[in-house]
Design a protein around this motif. Structure first.
Motif, PDB file in Angstrom:
ATOM      1  N   TYR A 189      -7.379   6.918  -6.886  1.00  0.00           N
ATOM      2  CA  TYR A 189      -6.581   8.041  -6.384  1.00  0.00           C
ATOM      3  C   TYR A 189      -7.382   9.263  -5.924  1.00  0.00           C
ATOM      4  O   TYR A 189      -6.809  10.215  -5.440  1.00  0.00           O
ATOM      5  N   TYR A 218      -6.354  12.857 -13.677  1.00  0.00           N
ATOM      6  CA  TYR A 218      -7.701  12.294 -13.698  1.00  0.00           C
ATOM      7  C   TYR A 218      -8.790  13.357 -13.629  1.00  0.00           C
ATOM      8  O   TYR A 218      -9.974  13.042 -13.594  1.00  0.00           O
ATOM      9  N   THR A 246     -10.601   7.068 -11.455  1.00  0.00           N
ATOM     10  CA  THR A 246      -9.363   7.676 -10.957  1.00  0.00           C
ATOM     11  C   THR A 246      -8.382   6.620 -10.453  1.00  0.00           C
ATOM     12  O   THR A 246      -7.424   6.944  -9.756  1.00  0.00           O
ATOM     13  N   LYS A 247      -8.643   5.371 -10.762  1.00  0.00           N
ATOM     14  CA  LYS A 247      -7.829   4.245 -10.302  1.00  0.00           C
ATOM     15  C   LYS A 247      -7.623   4.274  -8.788  1.00  0.00           C
ATOM     16  O   LYS A 247      -6.574   3.883  -8.276  1.00  0.00           O
ATOM     17  N   LYS A 259     -13.983   5.895  -7.985  1.00  0.00           N
ATOM     18  CA  LYS A 259     -12.815   5.068  -7.739  1.00  0.00           C
ATOM     19  C   LYS A 259     -12.293   4.507  -9.052  1.00  0.00           C
ATOM     20  O   LYS A 259     -11.097   4.506  -9.297  1.00  0.00           O
ATOM     21  N   SER A 260     -13.199   4.045  -9.914  1.00  0.00           N
ATOM     22  CA  SER A 260     -12.700   3.395 -11.115  1.00  0.00           C
ATOM     23  C   SER A 260     -12.127   4.398 -12.112  1.00  0.00           C
ATOM     24  O   SER A 260     -11.089   4.129 -12.697  1.00  0.00           O
TER      25      SER A 260
END
Ligand code: GTP
Length: 598
Positions: free
Chosen positions: A468, A417, A465-466, A462-463
């Motif tokens: 992570y 990411y 990097t899902k 957050k979105s």
């Protein structure tokens, strides 16, 4: 208690790595609480903390532990807040103890707040015992994480304690490590005048303000008349004791000990974390090294959705402020939103927590305006003013230049990411300061404008990097940049609640997005409505909402009368939530949604 039999410590960890679960286990294993009283996460008292699993206020507990050497030790655990907004409180409470357990999730490894918190512990000269938690998980890789701790943090980790706070595995080893690897408190003089550190305070509905103290020298006794050296307040001590974790009177606290005092203090505002407490009769000559009041860095307007709720909201805000010295407020009026408050917060989480409490505990629906930071406006006449609210922006003709606050952001993210994270930071006017690798994770450090972060940076991060990536930041200072105030005009009337400070290069984009959104959010009227974004007198984006053609009830003519009635009623109910803007009615919803950045 003899100093050599005391260990004072805190637990530092990234959110969700298991700090509270470990604390619960330590309390449970030492029989501090009867099994039937054991609720999960005992130390997180407030509902919101419990629900979100975040620790907001520091807490403390005293544990008695019979060690393998045959002696019984007193272990004082101070639970510190884990979030960056409360970094100042963390650094203060760290001064009250000599060691830290560094808890790292063995399936996740080191994260941004692991670093931020462990550095605070190192700065406070703590002895540190690394603890690898969640070794019960199949994904746990304790050896890899040990190497990572050594590489990234630079502390010895080969003898890290491997545990599962969930199953209880390894908890006795943690207790032994506390006793054998952490130091006892520094020598204190029992006969010297009282010198105690104010570690934390909180409000109890029945008892008033409870103060957590760490005694350095002297003895604090029930009945003493105490003085807070910085704030100057004097109080009679009604009770002194320790948390086990229930409050237990001890009558006195001596050097090295941590406990509570209760002295009929009315509001948390009267107590300052880091202040020195002494007695009125025999005051100590030297206060503890300085403390600074924590100052708000993020501001926004909070308005009741229903204008009738204003008085209730005032009461609620005043109550919250009594017990949160870092939360500030003043009344604000907005043509769009009516009466409300301009509020200041330590950061975004703090903002969210206060907003949640107002909505849940006091049952008030709120509209939050776009969060803003403090700009330094340097005027042509040489004066400097701090701008907390875009509405107070002086005439640009009088402005020489504007400075904005910048932060140093540390982001840890899995390799795959990284590209997206770099792009996000770059888009937010970031300047890359560092990029290193720790195994398959990258650690990137950026210098970013705080105003680009307060909008929706966490959510975007957050979105992309899902979920992570982990993120932490600290303020690094002010820098001049090309900042302007952007206004939104609906039917040529400026809508104050929607003005914001933006960078000149980002104004078009943000203005266009806002106009497009409003076009969908504002219902059609009988006439056409221009929606514009402007800087000063210059329009930079524009949309037009076309006129409505038909009467809403037209299609019901000659038809079902009850249906027509229902429709009109629905319209009427909808009306109540409308705000009149010149000739235009804007539904409350539109503000809420326009201010959501997505
Ligand atoms: P904050 O209070 O938000 O800072 O989080 P925390 O570090 O206190 O984490 P917490 O103790 O709330 O644990 C986070 C989650 O991890 C919870 O769902 C726990 O049940 C879970 N957890 C904690 N320890 C272990 C463990 O040893 N093994 C497993 N499998 N799960 C654990």
């Amino acid at each position: 208690t003899e100093l050599s039999r005391i260990r004072n410590f805190s637990i530092v960890a990234h959110i969700d790595h298991g700090k509270s679960t470990l604390a619960d286990r330590l309390i449970q294993l030492t029989g501090t609480v009867a099994e039937r009283d054991m609720k999960e996460q005992l130390l997180d008292a407030m509902d919101i903390e419990r629900e979100r699993g975040i620790t907001i206020k520091a807490n403390t507990v005293r544990i008695e532990y019979p060690a393998k050497d045959g002696h019984t030790y007193v272990l004082n655990l101070i639970d510190t807040p884990g979030h960056v907004d409360f970094a100042y409180e963390v650094s203060r409470s760290m001064q009250a103890v000599e060691g830290s357990l560094l808890v790292v999730d063995a399936s996740q490894g080191v994260e941004a707040q692991t670093l931020a918190n462990v550095y605070t512990a190192i700065e406070a000269d703590h002895e540190i015992v690394p603890v690898l938690n969640k070794v019960d998980l199949p994904a746990a890789e304790p050896d890899r994480v040990k190497t990572q701790i050594e590489d990234v943090i630079g502390i010895e980790a080969h003898d890290a304690v491997e545990i599962s706070a969930k199953t209880g595995l390894g908890i006795p080893d943690v207790l032994e490590a506390i006793v054998t690897r952490l130091p006892p408190p520094h020598e204190g003089d029992r006969d010297a005048p009282l010198k105690a550190m104010l570690v934390d305070s909180k409000y109890d509905q029945y008892l008033g303000v409870i103060v957590i103290v760490r005694i350095i020298d002297g003895v604090l006794r029930k009945g003493d008349r105490i003085r807070m050296m910085k704030t100057g307040g004097t109080y009679d001590v009604d009770d002194v004791g320790v948390y086990r974790p229930a409050m237990t009177s001890t009558g006195e606290l001596g050097p090295g000990e941590i406990g509570y005092l209760n002295a009929s203090i009315k509001q948390v505002r009267d107590t300052r974390v880091g202040d020195t407490i002494t007695t009125e009769k025999h005051p100590t000559q030297n206060a503890l090294p300085g403390f600074k009041p924590s100052v708000p860095v993020v501001f926004c307007g909070l308005f009741p959705v229903d204008t009738n709720d204003f008085e209730d909201m005032r009461d609620a805000i005043e109550k919250l402020a009594l017990n949160d010295a870092s939360f500030t407020f003043e009344m604000e009026t907005s043509a769009a939103l009516g009466f409300g408050f301009r509020c200041g917060f330590l950061g975004l989480l703090h903002l969210e927590v206060i907003r949640d409490r107002l909505e849940r505990e006091y049952d008030i629906d709120l509209i939050t305006t776009a969060p803003s930071v403090i700009y330094r406006i340097h005027l042509r006449d040489g004066e400097m003013m701090e701008l907390h609210n875009p509405a107070d922006m002086p005439d640009p003709a009088n402005i020489d230049h504007i400075e904005e606050p910048r932060i140093k952001a540390t982001i840890l993210v899995p390799d795959e990411y990284l590209g997206d994270v770099l792009k996000l930071c770059q888009d937010r006017r970031g300047i890359q300061m560092d990029l290193t690798y720790a195994g398959t994770r990258a650690m990137v450090v950026y210098d970013l404008p705080l105003n680009e972060v307060v909008f929706d940076f966490y959510d975007r991060l957050k979105s992309v990097t899902k979920g992570y990536a982990s993120f932490d930041y600290q303020m690094i200072g002010y820098r001049q940049d090309h900042l302007v105030k952007m206004q939104i005009l609906v039917n040529d009337e400026p809508v104050d609640a929607l003005s914001m400070m933006v960078h000149r290069d980002r104004a078009e984009g943000r203005g266009r997005a806002m106009c497009e959104k409003l076009k969908d959010l504002i219902p059609r009227h009988m006439f056409k409505i221009p929606i514009q974004a402007a800087i000063g007198g210059r329009v930079i984006a524009r949309e037009t909402l076309s006129a409505m053609r038909k009467d809403v009830t037209a299609k019901c003519y000659g038809g079902d009368a009850t249906r027509k009635k229902k429709l009109l009623e629905k319209q009427k109910a909808g009306k109540k939530k409308m705000r009149q803007f010149g000739k235009v009615e804007i539904p409350q919803e539109a503000f809420i949604n326009a201010l959501k950045m997505d």
